[in-house]
Design a protein around this motif. Structure first.
Motif, PDB file in Angstrom:
ATOM      1  N   UNK A  30      30.008 -43.656 -14.397  1.00  0.00           N
ATOM      2  CA  UNK A  30      28.448 -43.606 -14.152  1.00  0.00           C
ATOM      3  C   UNK A  30      28.984 -44.336 -12.374  1.00  0.00           C
ATOM      4  N   UNK A  31      29.179 -45.008 -12.419  1.00  0.00           N
ATOM      5  CA  UNK A  31      29.330 -45.709 -10.990  1.00  0.00           C
ATOM      6  C   UNK A  31      29.847 -44.699  -9.711  1.00  0.00           C
ATOM      7  N   UNK A  32      30.529 -43.305 -10.067  1.00  0.00           N
ATOM      8  CA  UNK A  32      31.322 -42.488  -9.474  1.00  0.00           C
ATOM      9  C   UNK A  32      30.349 -41.773  -9.402  1.00  0.00           C
ATOM     10  N   UNK A  33      29.905 -41.261  -7.819  1.00  0.00           N
ATOM     11  CA  UNK A  33      29.902 -39.650  -7.763  1.00  0.00           C
ATOM     12  C   UNK A  33      30.765 -38.910  -7.626  1.00  0.00           C
ATOM     13  N   UNK A  34      30.086 -37.531  -8.263  1.00  0.00           N
ATOM     14  CA  UNK A  34      31.685 -36.482  -8.397  1.00  0.00           C
ATOM     15  C   UNK A  34      31.756 -35.275  -7.609  1.00  0.00           C
ATOM     16  N   UNK A  35      32.897 -34.065  -7.695  1.00  0.00           N
ATOM     17  CA  UNK A  35      32.642 -33.527  -7.273  1.00  0.00           C
ATOM     18  C   UNK A  35      34.019 -32.854  -7.091  1.00  0.00           C
ATOM     19  N   UNK A  99      34.573 -40.286  -5.797  1.00  0.00           N
ATOM     20  CA  UNK A  99      34.124 -41.380  -5.067  1.00  0.00           C
ATOM     21  C   UNK A  99      32.403 -42.601  -5.297  1.00  0.00           C
ATOM     22  N   UNK A 100      32.817 -43.734  -5.502  1.00  0.00           N
ATOM     23  CA  UNK A 100      31.849 -44.683  -5.981  1.00  0.00           C
ATOM     24  C   UNK A 100      31.101 -45.156  -4.845  1.00  0.00           C
ATOM     25  N   UNK A 101      31.449 -44.949  -3.619  1.00  0.00           N
ATOM     26  CA  UNK A 101      30.317 -44.992  -2.390  1.00  0.00           C
ATOM     27  C   UNK A 101      29.381 -43.378  -1.617  1.00  0.00           C
ATOM     28  N   UNK A 102      30.232 -42.522  -1.856  1.00  0.00           N
ATOM     29  CA  UNK A 102      30.395 -41.066  -1.607  1.00  0.00           C
ATOM     30  C   UNK A 102      29.698 -40.581  -1.770  1.00  0.00           C
ATOM     31  N   UNK A 103      28.508 -38.882  -1.694  1.00  0.00           N
ATOM     32  CA  UNK A 103      28.305 -38.436  -2.285  1.00  0.00           C
ATOM     33  C   UNK A 103      27.340 -37.111  -1.555  1.00  0.00           C
TER      34      UNK A 103
END
Length: 123
Positions: A30-35, A99-103
């Motif tokens: 849940x700490x990661x944005x996904x794509x 990525x943890x910090x990028x969406x």
């Protein structure tokens, strides 16, 4: 660190559907944005969709908007890409990213990549 494993690719006729899954290792999913990105032979890597850390926000490429849906299940450490009304131009290798910090829609923003799964849409 997170490892990503995609599944669900295959061969489908135009107009059909597929659901891709991406299973992530680790306890902090849940700490990661996904794509999802895709790359067709001879073409550049292309953004498909992204989902925020909680799943409350999603973002799509114009080429798939209204046909594809990204979702995530943080309890299962899995992100999905439901693909409907598939077209031959959707044929590509599809990559799951995190990525943890990028969406967003830049491939440079995502640190972690899966190995990819092939999607082939026949006409």
């Amino acid at each position: 660190q997170v490892q990503l494993v995609e599944s669900g690719g295959g061969l489908v006729q135009a107009g059909g559907s597929l659901r891709l899954s991406c299973a992530a290792s680790g306890r902090t999913f849940s700490s990661y944005a996904m794509g999802w990105f895709r790359q067709a032979p001879g073409k550049e890597r292309e953004f498909v969709a992204a989902i925020s850390w909680s799943g409350g926000s999603t973002y799509y490429a114009d080429s798939v908007k209204g046909r594809f849906t990204i979702s995530r299940d943080n309890a299962k450490n899995t992100v999905y890409l439901q693909m409907n009304s598939l077209k031959p131009e959707d044929t590509a290798v599809y990559y799951c990213v995190a990525d943890r910090g990028y969406y967003g829609n830049s491939f440079k923003g995502y640190e972690y990549w899966g190995q990819g799964t092939q999607v082939t849409v026949s006409s």
